[in-house]
Design a protein around this motif. Structure first.
Motif, mmCIF file in Angstrom:
data_model
loop_
_atom_site.group_PDB
_atom_site.id
_atom_site.type_symbol
_atom_site.label_atom_id
_atom_site.label_comp_id
_atom_site.label_asym_id
_atom_site.label_seq_id
_atom_site.Cartn_x
_atom_site.Cartn_y
_atom_site.Cartn_z
ATOM 1 N N ASP A 1 12.497 48.217 32.087
ATOM 2 C CA ASP A 1 13.734 48.541 32.870
ATOM 3 C C ASP A 1 13.721 48.128 34.089
ATOM 4 O OD1 ASP A 1 14.492 49.834 30.478
ATOM 5 O OD2 ASP A 1 14.194 51.879 31.083
ATOM 6 N N ALA A 2 12.499 48.271 34.704
ATOM 7 C CA ALA A 2 12.510 47.730 36.005
ATOM 8 C C ALA A 2 12.950 46.182 36.116
ATOM 9 C CB ALA A 2 11.085 48.012 36.770
ATOM 10 N N GLY A 3 12.212 45.509 35.262
ATOM 11 C CA GLY A 3 12.514 43.866 35.133
ATOM 12 C C GLY A 3 13.845 43.744 34.742
ATOM 13 N N LYS A 4 14.476 44.387 34.084
ATOM 14 C CA LYS A 4 15.997 44.223 33.777
ATOM 15 C C LYS A 4 16.871 44.533 34.966
ATOM 16 C CE LYS A 4 16.175 45.580 29.139
ATOM 17 N NZ LYS A 4 16.521 47.006 28.292
ATOM 18 N N THR A 5 16.486 45.447 35.744
ATOM 19 C CA THR A 5 17.286 45.793 37.236
ATOM 20 C C THR A 5 16.871 44.600 37.966
ATOM 21 O OG1 THR A 5 16.632 48.147 36.628
ATOM 22 C CG2 THR A 5 17.440 47.700 38.713
ATOM 23 N N ALA A 6 15.643 44.232 38.249
ATOM 24 C CA ALA A 6 15.309 43.110 39.048
ATOM 25 C C ALA A 6 16.148 41.910 38.574
ATOM 26 C CB ALA A 6 13.992 42.994 39.135
ATOM 27 N N LEU A 7 16.197 41.629 37.520
ATOM 28 C CA LEU A 7 16.788 40.473 36.927
ATOM 29 C C LEU A 7 18.326 40.699 37.138
ATOM 30 C CD1 LEU A 7 16.138 37.829 35.445
ATOM 31 C CD2 LEU A 7 16.952 38.879 33.382
ATOM 32 N N GLY A 8 18.728 41.684 37.053
ATOM 33 C CA GLY A 8 20.426 42.011 37.456
ATOM 34 C C GLY A 8 20.539 41.835 38.898
ATOM 35 N N ILE A 9 19.797 42.501 39.577
ATOM 36 C CA ILE A 9 19.839 42.163 40.970
ATOM 37 C C ILE A 9 19.827 40.689 41.588
ATOM 38 C CG2 ILE A 9 18.651 42.467 43.387
ATOM 39 C CD1 ILE A 9 18.093 45.493 41.976
ATOM 40 N N ALA A 10 18.748 39.949 40.844
ATOM 41 C CA ALA A 10 18.547 38.608 41.395
ATOM 42 C C ALA A 10 19.837 37.801 40.799
ATOM 43 C CB ALA A 10 17.196 38.036 40.556
ATOM 44 N N VAL A 11 20.339 37.998 39.810
ATOM 45 C CA VAL A 11 21.510 37.410 39.159
ATOM 46 C C VAL A 11 22.911 37.591 40.189
ATOM 47 C CG1 VAL A 11 23.304 37.035 37.340
ATOM 48 C CG2 VAL A 11 20.909 37.396 36.674
ATOM 49 N N PHE A 12 22.882 38.806 40.530
ATOM 50 C CA PHE A 12 24.056 39.350 41.477
ATOM 51 C C PHE A 12 23.901 38.502 42.670
ATOM 52 C CE2 PHE A 12 25.342 42.038 45.047
ATOM 53 C CZ PHE A 12 26.845 42.016 44.514
ATOM 54 N N ILE A 13 22.818 38.610 43.400
ATOM 55 C CA ILE A 13 22.259 38.021 44.729
ATOM 56 C C ILE A 13 22.421 36.217 44.535
ATOM 57 C CG2 ILE A 13 20.626 37.277 46.319
ATOM 58 C CD1 ILE A 13 19.456 40.217 45.860
#
Ligand SMILES: [Zn+2]
Length: 65
Positions: free
Chosen positions: A36-48
């Protein structure tokens, strides 16, 4: 020597040959949380990344001036 799950909320007894510090249940929970943390981090990375790309693209509208 008695082995117990390292999770303070769990404290489940672990069998003698058990190699891990956490019981099977806690390990599954742990893996789920990491995923879940990985998914969140990936989402943030994509957003940034998307935001940065937008800024860069806007900056290149008039490259020759
Ligand atoms: Zn446990």
């Amino acid at each position: 020597m008695e082995k117990k799950c390292k999770n303070k909320k769990c404290q489940r007894h672990l069998s003698g040959g058990y190699k891990h510090k956490y019981c099977e249940n806690c390990r599954n929970e742990h893996v789920k949380r990491i995923k879940d943390a990985g998914k969140t981090a990936l989402g943030i990375a994509v957003f940034i990344g998307g935001t940065a790309l937008t800024i860069v693209t806007k900056g290149k509208i008039n490259p020759k001036k």
